[in-house]
Design a protein around this motif. Structure first.
Motif, PDB file in Angstrom:
ATOM      1  N   GLN A 192       0.811  -1.211   0.000  1.00 30.46           N
ATOM      2  CA  GLN A 192       0.000   0.000   0.000  1.00 30.46           C
ATOM      3  C   GLN A 192       0.851   1.270   0.000  1.00 30.46           C
ATOM      4  OE1 GLN A 192      -3.200  -0.388  -0.447  1.00 30.46           O
ATOM      5  NE2 GLN A 192      -3.052  -2.611  -0.266  1.00 30.46           N
ATOM      6  N   HIS A 193       2.056   1.194   0.562  1.00 28.35           N
ATOM      7  CA  HIS A 193       2.890   2.395   0.638  1.00 28.35           C
ATOM      8  C   HIS A 193       3.349   2.866  -0.741  1.00 28.35           C
ATOM      9  CE1 HIS A 193       5.783  -0.905   0.401  1.00 28.35           C
ATOM     10  NE2 HIS A 193       6.669  -0.027  -0.022  1.00 28.35           N
ATOM     11  N   LEU A 194       3.262   1.991  -1.755  1.00 26.29           N
ATOM     12  CA  LEU A 194       3.678   2.395  -3.097  1.00 26.29           C
ATOM     13  C   LEU A 194       2.626   3.246  -3.806  1.00 26.29           C
ATOM     14  CD1 LEU A 194       5.402  -0.772  -4.635  1.00 26.29           C
ATOM     15  CD2 LEU A 194       6.466   1.302  -3.765  1.00 26.29           C
ATOM     16  N   ILE A 195       1.368   3.134  -3.382  1.00 32.81           N
ATOM     17  CA  ILE A 195       0.287   3.810  -4.109  1.00 32.81           C
ATOM     18  C   ILE A 195       0.444   5.329  -4.087  1.00 32.81           C
ATOM     19  CG2 ILE A 195      -2.207   4.172  -4.188  1.00 32.81           C
ATOM     20  CD1 ILE A 195      -2.533   1.274  -3.232  1.00 32.81           C
ATOM     21  N   PRO A 196       0.596   5.973  -2.908  1.00 31.71           N
ATOM     22  CA  PRO A 196       0.778   7.436  -2.941  1.00 31.71           C
ATOM     23  C   PRO A 196       2.059   7.849  -3.657  1.00 31.71           C
ATOM     24  CG  PRO A 196       1.139   6.560  -0.720  1.00 31.71           C
ATOM     25  CD  PRO A 196       0.537   5.460  -1.519  1.00 31.71           C
ATOM     26  N   LYS A 197       3.111   7.039  -3.553  1.00 35.50           N
ATOM     27  CA  LYS A 197       4.356   7.369  -4.251  1.00 35.50           C
ATOM     28  C   LYS A 197       4.158   7.313  -5.764  1.00 35.50           C
ATOM     29  CE  LYS A 197       7.417   5.751  -0.556  1.00 35.50           C
ATOM     30  NZ  LYS A 197       8.499   4.809  -0.179  1.00 35.50           N
ATOM     31  N   ALA A 198       3.378   6.336  -6.226  1.00 35.63           N
ATOM     32  CA  ALA A 198       3.109   6.227  -7.660  1.00 35.63           C
ATOM     33  C   ALA A 198       2.350   7.448  -8.154  1.00 35.63           C
ATOM     34  CB  ALA A 198       2.316   4.953  -7.939  1.00 35.63           C
ATOM     35  N   ARG A 199       1.398   7.917  -7.367  1.00 33.63           N
ATOM     36  CA  ARG A 199       0.606   9.077  -7.779  1.00 33.63           C
ATOM     37  C   ARG A 199       1.432  10.358  -7.767  1.00 33.63           C
ATOM     38  NH1 ARG A 199      -4.607   6.924  -4.334  1.00 33.63           N
ATOM     39  NH2 ARG A 199      -5.501   5.645  -6.017  1.00 33.63           N
ATOM     40  N   VAL A 200       2.301  10.493  -6.771  1.00 29.86           N
ATOM     41  CA  VAL A 200       3.178  11.670  -6.724  1.00 29.86           C
ATOM     42  C   VAL A 200       4.120  11.675  -7.922  1.00 29.86           C
ATOM     43  CG1 VAL A 200       5.077  12.745  -5.455  1.00 29.86           C
ATOM     44  CG2 VAL A 200       3.048  11.963  -4.225  1.00 29.86           C
ATOM     45  N   LEU A 201       4.714  10.524  -8.228  1.00 27.52           N
ATOM     46  CA  LEU A 201       5.619  10.434  -9.370  1.00 27.52           C
ATOM     47  C   LEU A 201       4.882  10.736 -10.667  1.00 27.52           C
ATOM     48  CD1 LEU A 201       8.352   9.729 -10.596  1.00 27.52           C
ATOM     49  CD2 LEU A 201       7.645   7.322 -10.614  1.00 27.52           C
ATOM     50  N   HIS A 202       3.657  10.227 -10.786  1.00 29.10           N
ATOM     51  CA  HIS A 202       2.858  10.485 -11.989  1.00 29.10           C
ATOM     52  C   HIS A 202       2.606  11.978 -12.156  1.00 29.10           C
ATOM     53  CE1 HIS A 202      -1.003  11.058 -14.117  1.00 29.10           C
ATOM     54  NE2 HIS A 202      -0.534  10.104 -14.914  1.00 29.10           N
ATOM     55  N   ALA A 203       2.275  12.656 -11.063  1.00 32.63           N
ATOM     56  CA  ALA A 203       2.016  14.095 -11.131  1.00 32.63           C
ATOM     57  C   ALA A 203       3.277  14.858 -11.523  1.00 32.63           C
ATOM     58  CB  ALA A 203       1.489  14.588  -9.782  1.00 32.63           C
ATOM     59  N   GLU A 204       4.415  14.462 -10.975  1.00 32.43           N
ATOM     60  CA  GLU A 204       5.671  15.138 -11.310  1.00 32.43           C
ATOM     61  C   GLU A 204       6.027  14.948 -12.781  1.00 32.43           C
ATOM     62  OE1 GLU A 204       8.490  13.541  -8.618  1.00 32.43           O
ATOM     63  OE2 GLU A 204       7.840  14.772  -6.909  1.00 32.43           O
TER      64      GLU A 204
END
Length: 245
Positions: A171-183
């Motif tokens: 689950q900890h990867l989900i917010p990181k994936a979204r942040v990376l996508h936004a960047e």
């Protein structure tokens, strides 16, 4: 005659093989072994054990095993002779090492012996390591896909990464994936804005030199005469960056 030729051929092959192998480095030790063996009685367990021990010291392991078996023939429960053969006594029975270890509850894995607990921990560690490598490889693939210029491909890679993280309980990867996508989306937006801000400006000057006349039929019908101006053109091309606000 045929038999004689066969014998000669066999001798020739034997000599050739011997020449290829070279001299036997244990020839002297084997000669000494035969001398010592001739001096020991077949029922002399002590003398045979001394000979077997000597064979082990000089690395005549085949001869050592033969002598140890001679000892067992006259003393089946001879511990030292059995040990020379690599046997162990388990539950009153002499077993070779493999059978003895299995009887004692050991598991052979990758040329080593483990207790059941050790084997279970080892397999669990290997399973975790294998899963880690698989997850690492898949996340890397999806992150590389997320770096695509296309918004559609980038969104799809983000969704695939989120789905994969949920499936693997990461689950900890989900917010990181979204942040990376936004960047990455912001990065490609800046790239497109930069490219759109490049305006190409060309300055041209044309001087009439003369009129050039030529005739053509244009492929069908009567010929047509055209007069086209021949000019001398001077061009200056440059690229101007227009700030985007």
């Amino acid at each position: 005659m045929v038999r004689l030729l066969s014998v000669l051929a066999f001798l020739a092959v034997s000599l050739h093989v011997h020449a290829q192998r070279g001299p036997d480095p244990y020839a002297a030790a084997r000669a000494e072994y035969r001398t010592r063996l001739a001096k020991v009685a077949d029922d002399d367990a002590g003398g045979l054990l001394a000979l077997a021990s000597w064979c082990r010291e000089v690395k005549l392991f085949g001869e050592m095993r033969m002598v140890a078996k001679k000892i067992i023939a006259i003393a089946p429960d001879h511990t030292q002779a059995r040990t020379l053969l690599g046997e162990r006594k388990v539950a009153g029975r002499w077993l070779n090492k493999t059978d003895a270890m299995k009887e004692l509850g050991y598991v052979r894995y990758k040329s080593k012996w483990y207790t059941l607990d050790q084997y279970a921990r080892l397999k669990a560690d290997e399973g975790r390591a294998k899963r880690g490598r698989r997850i690492h490889a898949q996340v890397n693939r999806l992150v590389r896909r997320m770096g695509a210029r296309s918004d559609t491909l980038r969104d799809r890679a983000r969704d695939d990464l989120v789905t994969f993280a949920r499936k693997e309980e990461l689950q900890h990867l989900i917010p990181k994936a979204r942040v990376l996508h936004a960047e990455l989306a912001s990065y490609w937006a800046r790239v497109r804005a930069y490219e759109a801000a490049q305006v190409e400006v060309r300055l041209q000057k044309a001087d009439l030199v003369r009129l050039r006349r030529f005739t053509t039929s244009l492929g069908t019908g009567q010929p047509v005469t055209l007069e086209l101006p021949e000019v001398k053109r001077i061009s200056l091309g440059t690229t101007v960056l227009v700030p985007v606000r």
